[in-house]
Scaffold this motif. Sequence first.
Motif, PDB file in Angstrom:
ATOM      1  N   GLY A 155      36.257  38.432  31.206  1.00 13.95           N
ATOM      2  CA  GLY A 155      34.985  38.491  30.506  1.00 13.95           C
ATOM      3  C   GLY A 155      33.916  38.040  31.493  1.00 13.95           C
ATOM      4  N   GLY A 156      33.604  36.741  31.449  1.00 12.17           N
ATOM      5  CA  GLY A 156      32.727  36.177  32.468  1.00 12.17           C
ATOM      6  C   GLY A 156      33.454  35.932  33.778  1.00 12.17           C
ATOM      7  N   GLY A 157      34.788  35.844  33.717  1.00 11.42           N
ATOM      8  CA  GLY A 157      35.584  35.756  34.937  1.00 11.42           C
ATOM      9  C   GLY A 157      36.139  34.387  35.263  1.00 11.42           C
ATOM     10  N   GLY A 158      35.941  33.394  34.411  1.00 10.18           N
ATOM     11  CA  GLY A 158      36.413  32.048  34.719  1.00 10.18           C
ATOM     12  C   GLY A 158      37.924  31.958  34.843  1.00 10.18           C
ATOM     13  N   LEU A 159      38.650  32.629  33.949  1.00  7.08           N
ATOM     14  CA  LEU A 159      40.106  32.553  33.969  1.00  7.08           C
ATOM     15  C   LEU A 159      40.680  33.209  35.219  1.00  7.08           C
ATOM     16  N   ILE A 160      40.291  34.448  35.499  1.00  2.05           N
ATOM     17  CA  ILE A 160      40.863  35.135  36.650  1.00  2.05           C
ATOM     18  C   ILE A 160      40.409  34.514  37.957  1.00  2.05           C
TER      19      ILE A 160
ATOM     20  N   GLU B 159      36.220  40.572  21.440  1.00  2.25           N
ATOM     21  CA  GLU B 159      34.931  39.883  21.560  1.00  2.25           C
ATOM     22  C   GLU B 159      34.979  38.700  22.519  1.00  2.25           C
ATOM     23  N   GLY B 160      36.182  38.164  22.767  1.00  2.00           N
ATOM     24  CA  GLY B 160      36.304  37.038  23.688  1.00  2.00           C
ATOM     25  C   GLY B 160      35.975  37.386  25.120  1.00  2.00           C
ATOM     26  N   ILE B 161      36.026  38.684  25.477  1.00  2.00           N
ATOM     27  CA  ILE B 161      35.654  39.105  26.832  1.00  2.00           C
ATOM     28  C   ILE B 161      34.458  40.055  26.802  1.00  2.00           C
ATOM     29  N   ALA B 162      33.690  40.003  25.729  1.00  2.00           N
ATOM     30  CA  ALA B 162      32.498  40.849  25.603  1.00  2.00           C
ATOM     31  C   ALA B 162      31.303  40.149  26.255  1.00  2.00           C
ATOM     32  N   VAL B 163      31.295  40.146  27.579  1.00  2.00           N
ATOM     33  CA  VAL B 163      30.254  39.448  28.341  1.00  2.00           C
ATOM     34  C   VAL B 163      29.349  40.483  28.993  1.00  2.00           C
ATOM     35  N   GLY B 164      28.052  40.335  28.777  1.00  2.00           N
ATOM     36  CA  GLY B 164      27.099  41.327  29.264  1.00  2.00           C
ATOM     37  C   GLY B 164      26.762  41.239  30.729  1.00  2.00           C
ATOM     38  N   SER B 165      26.904  40.057  31.325  1.00  2.00           N
ATOM     39  CA  SER B 165      26.582  39.911  32.744  1.00  2.00           C
ATOM     40  C   SER B 165      27.591  38.971  33.393  1.00  2.00           C
ATOM     41  N   PRO B 166      28.093  39.319  34.580  1.00  2.00           N
ATOM     42  CA  PRO B 166      29.126  38.504  35.227  1.00  2.00           C
ATOM     43  C   PRO B 166      28.559  37.197  35.771  1.00  2.00           C
ATOM     44  N   GLY B 167      29.425  36.212  35.920  1.00  2.00           N
ATOM     45  CA  GLY B 167      29.008  34.948  36.510  1.00  2.00           C
ATOM     46  C   GLY B 167      28.830  35.071  38.019  1.00  2.00           C
ATOM     47  N   ARG B 168      27.976  34.241  38.588  1.00  2.00           N
ATOM     48  CA  ARG B 168      27.729  34.292  40.027  1.00  2.00           C
ATOM     49  C   ARG B 168      28.913  33.709  40.792  1.00  2.00           C
ATOM     50  N   ILE B 169      29.391  32.566  40.352  1.00  2.00           N
ATOM     51  CA  ILE B 169      30.553  31.949  41.000  1.00  2.00           C
ATOM     52  C   ILE B 169      31.774  32.852  40.842  1.00  2.00           C
ATOM     53  N   THR B 170      32.013  33.283  39.624  1.00  2.00           N
ATOM     54  CA  THR B 170      33.223  34.050  39.350  1.00  2.00           C
ATOM     55  C   THR B 170      33.204  35.405  40.050  1.00  2.00           C
TER      56      THR B 170
END
Length: 439
Positions: A216-221, A266-277
Amino acid sequence: MEVLQVRRTVHDNAAARALEATGRNSPRLGVFEAHNARMVTIDDIRQAAERLQGQVLNTPCVESRTLSDITGAQVFLKFENLQFTASFKERGACNKLTRLVEAGGAMQGVIAMSAGNHAQGVAYHAQRLGLRAVIVMPRFTPGVKVERTRGFGAEVVLHGDTLDDARAHAFALAEREQLAFVHPYDDADIVAGQGTVGLEMLAQLPELDTLVIAVGGGGLIAGIATAARALKPGIEIVGVQTARFPAMFNAIKGENQPQGSSTIAEGIAVGSPGRITQDIIGRLVDDMLLVQEADIEQAILMLLEIEKTVVEGAGAAGLAALLHTPGRFQGKKVGLVLCGGNIDPLLLAAIIERGMVRSGRLARIRVSATDHPGSLARITATVAEAGANIDEVQHQRAFTALAAQNVDIQLVVQTRGRSHMADVLAALHRAGFEAEELR
């Protein structure tokens, strides 16, 4: 610009408090370190694992022989849906909050923006650590998630119709009430906490050669990739997003896939990716895949039927990728993370019913019969003798092209599958009825 300025001020204040507690004297250095993706290391993740010891579950990671037979890969499942809040999110939340307490950066409390799992993770561990927690949620958030978050002692603020509205309000509240903002994914401590999943998986199953992780935002991966690359450099790491929310896929692949408005995941329905991730994923992840809604629905149903475990849409994304591109993982030892189990019961019921329709176990039949006493009894007896169960019966007299003395009878029946459905139709034909399946 106003929101960005609030965000910068909040992070600066938190960094300054943390630096003061640790004896450093450069707030700008603290901000840089907090946002520098390369500062997330295997040591950070190992330290996070020590903080999480006894606070979150070391969840099982076991092979699913049936799913392995179906997909052609050797499939191992990491059951993060067994965490107390039914999601991996509490790993990052626990690590972040513990770090804030150690640095004296949460004296006034913490605030987060979330419509689900992150909210519950922050609320639960804030309660455990004795911290005030404020959670801003959009007004559309399902009531069950709101009440569960409140059940962990958090103050829930419902604001706005979108996650962006809630996020902006959370930043404003953080500044006004001097609360430490806990980002759901774009934070080094959050990433390190989530990375403990990867540590556990490779400790439990060092033979894994592929990891397929929902994004989603990428924290897990990002966390898992950091841990896995350090422990087993040659391992393949694949991210999975729903085709309706391909923000990270677009960012990494340089594409411009359109974004939808809703998804079962919906848990990975993120509109913009994180900068760190995004930085970590760009460096450490081998590939990104997109899956369709039907793939996710099928994966949810298979995990329920085969593994007897309930997952939400995001938790089924990894298996959905294996089902969508089976040849891609043929013969590999694949680790999947069932990252969450917080699914609305009504949604789960709808998925089960739709899955039964797709597999032919729930079907509609139209039978034409003479409209006189006993016809319906003969039809239902024929269906019963064929071994099917009738769920619904509907007579249609007015809206039909049949002769006036005839009637359309529509049945919803439960069968054992498509071949059984063909047997039921054949039995009706032998009994003298015109019958067809309605698609």
